[in-house]
Design a protein around this motif. Structure first.
Motif, mmCIF file in Angstrom:
data_model
loop_
_atom_site.group_PDB
_atom_site.id
_atom_site.type_symbol
_atom_site.label_atom_id
_atom_site.label_comp_id
_atom_site.label_asym_id
_atom_site.label_seq_id
_atom_site.Cartn_x
_atom_site.Cartn_y
_atom_site.Cartn_z
ATOM 1 N N GLN A 135 -21.006 -57.440 -40.559
ATOM 2 C CA GLN A 135 -21.542 -57.818 -42.061
ATOM 3 C C GLN A 135 -20.557 -58.464 -43.139
ATOM 4 O O GLN A 135 -19.249 -58.111 -42.626
ATOM 5 N N ALA A 136 -20.836 -59.307 -43.710
ATOM 6 C CA ALA A 136 -19.815 -60.024 -44.728
ATOM 7 C C ALA A 136 -19.560 -58.912 -45.713
ATOM 8 O O ALA A 136 -20.402 -58.279 -46.007
ATOM 9 N N ALA A 137 -18.333 -58.986 -46.414
ATOM 10 C CA ALA A 137 -17.835 -58.172 -47.256
ATOM 11 C C ALA A 137 -18.678 -58.181 -48.458
ATOM 12 O O ALA A 137 -18.687 -57.169 -49.170
ATOM 13 N N ASP A 138 -19.256 -59.240 -48.722
ATOM 14 C CA ASP A 138 -20.051 -59.301 -50.065
ATOM 15 C C ASP A 138 -21.551 -58.734 -49.971
ATOM 16 O O ASP A 138 -22.319 -58.900 -50.760
ATOM 17 N N THR A 139 -21.876 -58.500 -48.714
ATOM 18 C CA THR A 139 -23.286 -57.935 -48.359
ATOM 19 C C THR A 139 -23.438 -56.655 -49.079
ATOM 20 O O THR A 139 -22.764 -55.673 -48.811
ATOM 21 N N PRO A 140 -24.482 -56.373 -49.805
ATOM 22 C CA PRO A 140 -24.350 -54.862 -50.412
ATOM 23 C C PRO A 140 -25.020 -53.892 -49.471
ATOM 24 O O PRO A 140 -25.559 -54.290 -48.471
ATOM 25 N N LEU A 141 -24.541 -52.788 -49.591
ATOM 26 C CA LEU A 141 -25.008 -51.709 -48.664
ATOM 27 C C LEU A 141 -26.297 -51.484 -48.790
ATOM 28 O O LEU A 141 -26.745 -51.278 -49.955
ATOM 29 N N SER A 142 -27.116 -51.102 -47.632
ATOM 30 C CA SER A 142 -28.166 -50.521 -47.808
ATOM 31 C C SER A 142 -28.387 -48.978 -47.419
ATOM 32 O O SER A 142 -27.744 -48.546 -46.568
ATOM 33 N N ILE A 143 -28.828 -48.221 -48.422
ATOM 34 C CA ILE A 143 -28.644 -46.823 -48.424
ATOM 35 C C ILE A 143 -30.152 -46.097 -48.517
ATOM 36 O O ILE A 143 -31.023 -46.563 -49.272
ATOM 37 N N GLY A 144 -30.273 -45.249 -47.349
ATOM 38 C CA GLY A 144 -31.684 -44.446 -47.522
ATOM 39 C C GLY A 144 -31.330 -42.967 -47.951
ATOM 40 O O GLY A 144 -30.076 -42.383 -47.574
ATOM 41 N N VAL A 145 -32.121 -42.135 -48.385
ATOM 42 C CA VAL A 145 -31.990 -40.909 -48.736
ATOM 43 C C VAL A 145 -33.064 -40.239 -48.110
ATOM 44 O O VAL A 145 -34.358 -40.447 -47.890
ATOM 45 N N ILE A 146 -32.592 -39.154 -47.545
ATOM 46 C CA ILE A 146 -33.521 -37.888 -46.734
ATOM 47 C C ILE A 146 -33.414 -36.805 -47.290
ATOM 48 O O ILE A 146 -32.328 -36.187 -47.647
ATOM 49 N N ASP A 147 -34.481 -35.636 -47.549
ATOM 50 C CA ASP A 147 -34.314 -34.288 -47.408
ATOM 51 C C ASP A 147 -34.352 -33.780 -46.348
ATOM 52 O O ASP A 147 -35.524 -33.683 -45.830
ATOM 53 N N LEU A 148 -33.085 -33.596 -45.777
ATOM 54 C CA LEU A 148 -33.024 -33.079 -44.400
ATOM 55 C C LEU A 148 -33.722 -31.677 -44.271
ATOM 56 O O LEU A 148 -34.588 -31.508 -43.150
ATOM 57 N N ASP A 149 -33.712 -30.660 -45.241
ATOM 58 C CA ASP A 149 -34.465 -29.436 -45.267
ATOM 59 C C ASP A 149 -36.032 -29.837 -44.962
ATOM 60 O O ASP A 149 -36.682 -29.265 -44.281
ATOM 61 N N ALA A 150 -36.606 -30.665 -46.021
ATOM 62 C CA ALA A 150 -38.031 -30.919 -46.081
ATOM 63 C C ALA A 150 -38.248 -31.637 -44.569
ATOM 64 O O ALA A 150 -39.370 -31.440 -44.068
ATOM 65 N N ALA A 151 -37.588 -32.425 -43.956
ATOM 66 C CA ALA A 151 -37.995 -33.023 -42.930
ATOM 67 C C ALA A 151 -37.781 -31.985 -41.600
ATOM 68 O O ALA A 151 -38.560 -32.038 -40.728
#
Length: 185
Positions: A30-46
Motif C-alpha cells: 500500500q501507498a502511505a497515503d492510502t487510508p486504512l480500512s477498518i472492520g469492527v466485530i463483536d467477537l462475543d456475539a459472533a
C-alpha cells in the motif's frame, strides 16, 4: 493458520493474532497515503452466534442441569448421615465414631465430586472455546481478505472510543458461519 494454534478465544488475543500479520501484508503493498480500512466485530456475539458457540452453550446448560441434579442427590445423602450423627445419643462411643467417620467420608466425597466437576466444566469450556476459535478465525480472515480490511477491531473492547455501524462485520460473520455446513467447509 498455525498462528492461532494456542490462542484462547479472547478478544484481545484474537485481534492481536489477526492484526499483525494482516497489517504487515497490507502495508507492504500500500501507498502511505492510502487510508486504512477498518472492520469492527463483536467477537462475543459472533462466538455465541456461531454453530460451535450455540453447541457449547447447550453443552454447558445440559452439564449444569445434570450436575445440579447429582449434587442434590449427593447433598441429601450427606444430610441423611448428618441427621443420624445428630441423633446418635443412644449409640456407643465406638458406634458414634464410626458414624462420624462415615459422615466425614461422605462430606469429603461430596467436596471431591464438586471439584472434579468444576475441572470437567473448565475443560468443556476450553474445548468449546477452541472449537469456536477454529470456526471463527478462517471466516474472519476470509472476510478481511475479501473486503480488504487493514484492521479488524473488537466492538466490545474497552480501547475503542467510537466506531461506525458501517464497519461492523458481525452479521456477515454470523451469516457465513450459519451458511457453512457443520464441521467446516
Amino acid at each position: 493458520m498455525k498462528r492461532y494454534a494456542r490462542l484462547p478465544l479472547s478478544s484481545a488475543a484474537l485481534l492481536l493474532a489477526l492484526a499483525p500479520a494482516t497489517l504487515a501484508g497490507q502495508a507492504e503493498g500500500q501507498a502511505a497515503d492510502t487510508p486504512l480500512s477498518i472492520g469492527v466485530i463483536d467477537l462475543d456475539a459472533a462466538a455465541f452466534g456461531s454453530p460451535a458457540g450455540q453447541a457449547l452453550a447447550q453443552q454447558l446448560t445440559d452439564f449444569q442441569q445434570e450436575l445440579a441434579a447429582e449434587l442434590q442427590v449427593r447433598q441429601e445423602a450427606v444430610r441423611a448421615i448428618e441427621l443420624r450423627v445428630a441423633e446418635a445419643d443412644s449409640l456407643t462411643v465406638d458406634e458414634q465414631r464410626v458414624l462420624e467417620r462415615e459422615y466425614q467420608d461422605a462430606l469429603t466425597a461430596f467436596q471431591r465430586y464438586q471439584q472434579d466437576k468444576q475441572e470437567e466444566a473448565t475443560a468443556l469450556q476450553n474445548d468449546g472455546r477452541e472449537r469456536i476459535r477454529a470456526e471463527l478465525a478462517p471466516v474472519i480472515e476470509a472476510i478481511q481478505a475479501e473486503l480488504g480490511y487493514d484492521l479488524i477491531l473488537n466492538a466490545t473492547s474497552p480501547i475503542i472510543i467510537l466506531f461506525s455501524e458501517r464497519v461492523d462485520i458481525t452479521p456477515l460473520v454470523i451469516d457465513r458461519l450459519a451458511a457453512e455446513p457443520p464441521g467446516g467447509s
